[in-house]
Design a protein around this motif. Structure first.
Motif, PDB file in Angstrom:
ATOM      1  N   ALA A  13       0.848  -1.201   0.000  1.00 37.17           N
ATOM      2  CA  ALA A  13       0.000   0.000   0.000  1.00 37.17           C
ATOM      3  C   ALA A  13       0.883   1.251   0.000  1.00 37.17           C
ATOM      4  CB  ALA A  13      -0.907  -0.010   1.235  1.00 37.17           C
ATOM      5  N   ASP A  14       0.231   2.398  -0.158  1.00 37.98           N
ATOM      6  CA  ASP A  14       0.924   3.685  -0.071  1.00 37.98           C
ATOM      7  C   ASP A  14       0.963   4.076   1.410  1.00 37.98           C
ATOM      8  OD1 ASP A  14       1.680   6.332  -0.038  1.00 37.98           O
ATOM      9  OD2 ASP A  14       0.397   6.926  -1.715  1.00 37.98           O
ATOM     10  N   PHE A  15       2.146   4.014   2.014  1.00 39.29           N
ATOM     11  CA  PHE A  15       2.245   4.251   3.465  1.00 39.29           C
ATOM     12  C   PHE A  15       1.817   5.666   3.854  1.00 39.29           C
ATOM     13  CE2 PHE A  15       5.597   0.763   4.600  1.00 39.29           C
ATOM     14  CZ  PHE A  15       4.677  -0.210   4.215  1.00 39.29           C
ATOM     15  N   ALA A  16       1.882   6.591   2.901  1.00 38.92           N
ATOM     16  CA  ALA A  16       1.445   7.954   3.198  1.00 38.92           C
ATOM     17  C   ALA A  16      -0.078   8.082   3.145  1.00 38.92           C
ATOM     18  CB  ALA A  16       2.080   8.935   2.221  1.00 38.92           C
ATOM     19  N   ARG A  17      -0.742   7.061   2.626  1.00 40.57           N
ATOM     20  CA  ARG A  17      -2.209   7.064   2.521  1.00 40.57           C
ATOM     21  C   ARG A  17      -2.756   5.716   2.957  1.00 40.57           C
ATOM     22  NH1 ARG A  17      -3.447  11.444  -0.780  1.00 40.57           N
ATOM     23  NH2 ARG A  17      -1.637  12.212  -1.921  1.00 40.57           N
ATOM     24  N   LEU A  18      -2.227   5.213   4.039  1.00 44.35           N
ATOM     25  CA  LEU A  18      -2.550   3.844   4.444  1.00 44.35           C
ATOM     26  C   LEU A  18      -4.046   3.674   4.718  1.00 44.35           C
ATOM     27  CD1 LEU A  18      -1.064   1.244   4.743  1.00 44.35           C
ATOM     28  CD2 LEU A  18      -0.273   1.991   6.999  1.00 44.35           C
ATOM     29  N   ALA A  19      -4.646   4.616   5.444  1.00 40.15           N
ATOM     30  CA  ALA A  19      -6.066   4.495   5.783  1.00 40.15           C
ATOM     31  C   ALA A  19      -6.936   4.495   4.520  1.00 40.15           C
ATOM     32  CB  ALA A  19      -6.480   5.638   6.706  1.00 40.15           C
ATOM     33  N   GLU A  20      -6.606   5.361   3.580  1.00 44.06           N
ATOM     34  CA  GLU A  20      -7.385   5.394   2.328  1.00 44.06           C
ATOM     35  C   GLU A  20      -7.238   4.086   1.560  1.00 44.06           C
ATOM     36  OE1 GLU A  20      -6.396   8.888  -0.130  1.00 44.06           O
ATOM     37  OE2 GLU A  20      -5.905   9.846   1.781  1.00 44.06           O
ATOM     38  N   ASP A  21      -6.022   3.564   1.510  1.00 42.18           N
ATOM     39  CA  ASP A  21      -5.825   2.304   0.790  1.00 42.18           C
ATOM     40  C   ASP A  21      -6.588   1.161   1.469  1.00 42.18           C
ATOM     41  OD1 ASP A  21      -4.357   3.386  -1.224  1.00 42.18           O
ATOM     42  OD2 ASP A  21      -2.495   2.282  -0.805  1.00 42.18           O
ATOM     43  N   VAL A  22      -6.586   1.137   2.801  1.00 45.58           N
ATOM     44  CA  VAL A  22      -7.343   0.098   3.519  1.00 45.58           C
ATOM     45  C   VAL A  22      -8.834   0.240   3.217  1.00 45.58           C
ATOM     46  CG1 VAL A  22      -8.049  -0.676   5.833  1.00 45.58           C
ATOM     47  CG2 VAL A  22      -5.622  -0.287   5.313  1.00 45.58           C
ATOM     48  N   THR A  53      -1.070   0.200  15.818  1.00 40.29           N
ATOM     49  CA  THR A  53      -1.913   0.992  16.725  1.00 40.29           C
ATOM     50  C   THR A  53      -2.744   2.008  15.945  1.00 40.29           C
ATOM     51  OG1 THR A  53      -0.275   0.786  18.472  1.00 40.29           O
ATOM     52  CG2 THR A  53      -1.852   2.586  18.700  1.00 40.29           C
ATOM     53  N   ALA A  54      -2.098   2.688  15.010  1.00 37.49           N
ATOM     54  CA  ALA A  54      -2.800   3.718  14.233  1.00 37.49           C
ATOM     55  C   ALA A  54      -3.878   3.092  13.356  1.00 37.49           C
ATOM     56  CB  ALA A  54      -1.794   4.491  13.381  1.00 37.49           C
ATOM     57  N   LEU A  55      -3.564   1.957  12.745  1.00 35.55           N
ATOM     58  CA  LEU A  55      -4.549   1.295  11.885  1.00 35.55           C
ATOM     59  C   LEU A  55      -5.707   0.726  12.697  1.00 35.55           C
ATOM     60  CD1 LEU A  55      -2.717  -0.825   9.169  1.00 35.55           C
ATOM     61  CD2 LEU A  55      -4.314   1.071   8.819  1.00 35.55           C
ATOM     62  N   GLY A 197      -0.304  -8.649  -2.025  1.00 30.55           N
ATOM     63  CA  GLY A 197       0.095  -7.254  -1.893  1.00 30.55           C
ATOM     64  C   GLY A 197       0.058  -6.539  -3.229  1.00 30.55           C
ATOM     65  N   THR A 198       1.054  -6.827  -4.051  1.00 29.48           N
ATOM     66  CA  THR A 198       1.180  -6.169  -5.357  1.00 29.48           C
ATOM     67  C   THR A 198      -0.078  -6.336  -6.208  1.00 29.48           C
ATOM     68  OG1 THR A 198       3.552  -6.602  -5.276  1.00 29.48           O
ATOM     69  CG2 THR A 198       2.625  -6.074  -7.436  1.00 29.48           C
ATOM     70  N   ALA A 199      -0.636  -7.542  -6.200  1.00 29.62           N
ATOM     71  CA  ALA A 199      -1.792  -7.834  -7.062  1.00 29.62           C
ATOM     72  C   ALA A 199      -3.045  -7.083  -6.635  1.00 29.62           C
ATOM     73  CB  ALA A 199      -2.066  -9.335  -7.077  1.00 29.62           C
ATOM     74  N   VAL A 200      -2.999  -6.460  -5.445  1.00 30.02           N
ATOM     75  CA  VAL A 200      -4.155  -5.671  -4.971  1.00 30.02           C
ATOM     76  C   VAL A 200      -3.822  -4.181  -4.976  1.00 30.02           C
ATOM     77  CG1 VAL A 200      -5.646  -5.189  -2.977  1.00 30.02           C
ATOM     78  CG2 VAL A 200      -5.120  -7.564  -3.611  1.00 30.02           C
ATOM     79  N   PHE A 201      -2.833  -3.805  -4.158  1.00 29.88           N
ATOM     80  CA  PHE A 201      -2.610  -2.372  -3.931  1.00 29.88           C
ATOM     81  C   PHE A 201      -1.856  -1.679  -5.054  1.00 29.88           C
ATOM     82  CE2 PHE A 201      -3.271  -3.746   0.550  1.00 29.88           C
ATOM     83  CZ  PHE A 201      -4.361  -2.924   0.818  1.00 29.88           C
ATOM     84  N   ARG A 202      -1.148  -2.423  -5.878  1.00 24.06           N
ATOM     85  CA  ARG A 202      -0.426  -1.782  -6.982  1.00 24.06           C
ATOM     86  C   ARG A 202      -1.240  -1.808  -8.276  1.00 24.06           C
ATOM     87  NH1 ARG A 202       5.138  -1.067  -5.246  1.00 24.06           N
ATOM     88  NH2 ARG A 202       4.823  -0.662  -3.040  1.00 24.06           N
TER      89      ARG A 202
END
Ligand code: DX5
Ligand code: ZN
Length: 221
Positions: A13-22, A53-55, A197-202
């Motif tokens: 995922a994009d670590f700078a937009r983790l919540a949006e990607d989730v 914790t944040a997620l 991972g790649t097959a979903v978030f990329r």
């Protein structure tokens, strides 16, 4: 038959937009796969308890925490407090895993053992009863985006045959290189939990990618 589950791996995922990607995949995901690396057991670093914790404040999805760590046992309490649901540790790091399994159970964490591609199923056979899940790596751990190693398919089959022969309700997760093209063979061999991972978030449309993966293995949901 064990239910089919898909665990998108946030490593891709994009670590700078983790919540949006989730949020993009949450409706199609059975759990989130969280790769924790220590730069020692594997030659890479990723994330740990602060990210979990944040997620956890953001989603109720179970967190399947894959601990690519030499000293995973030292972090179980912190991981449980962060909101981990389950932890998996490598048999290569814990060849006698009874104590780490007990420590995880005492913290009410689900527990699993992971096997690297060169490690035979025999290494975990005596310990399958300790597990909720056995994880068969289909790539060498440490990095996303690698190709599925086909030669792990017989190991998945051996794991499923053993689990069924013992009447155990243990899940078999396959991790690494999973796509809609590679998942069906792993499913046919007996895997029922699929990390991708790649097959979903990329992909341009991660939700559509989750659906395509689900369709490829015939799972509901
Ligand atoms: C590799 C990790 C995998 C990884 C899978 O060390 O354990 O979970 O995120 O990524 P893909 O699906 O890209 O192979
Ligand atoms: Zn993983």
């Amino acid at each position: 038959m064990h239910s089919v589950k898909i665990a998108p791996s946030i490593l891709a995922a994009d670590f700078a937009r983790l919540a949006e990607d989730v949020d993009r995949v949450a409706a199609h995901a059975d759990m989130l796969h969280v790769d924790v690396m220590d730069g020692h057991f594997v030659p890479n670093l990723s994330m740990g308890p602060p990210v979990i914790t944040a997620l956890r404040r953001h989603t109720d999805l179970p967190f399947d925490c894959h601990l690519m760590m030499s000293n995973a046992d030292c972090y179980l309490e912190q991981l449980a407090e962060s909101g981990a649901t389950g932890v998996t540790v490598h048999i290569e790091a814990f060849p006698e895993p009874d104590d780490v399994a007990t420590a995880a159970r005492d913290l009410e964490l689900e527990f699993g053992l992971v096997i690297n591609p060169p490690t035979p199923f025999d290494a975990v056979r005596p310990f399958v009863e300790l597990c909720d899940m056995v994880v068969i790596m289909a790539v060498h751990p440490g990095f996303g985006g690698q190709s599925f190693i086909d030669s792990v398919i017989p190991k998945i089959r051996a794991a499923r045959e053993f689990i069924e022969s013992q009447g155990l309700g243990v899940d078999i997760e396959v991790d690494g290189g999973i796509t809609a093209a590679t998942a069906p063979a792993a499913r046919a061999a007996g895997a029922n939990v699929f990390v991708a991972g790649t097959a979903v978030f990329r992909q341009a449309d991660p939700a559509a990618a989750m659906k395509a993966l689900r369709d490829s293995i015939g799972g509901a949901g």
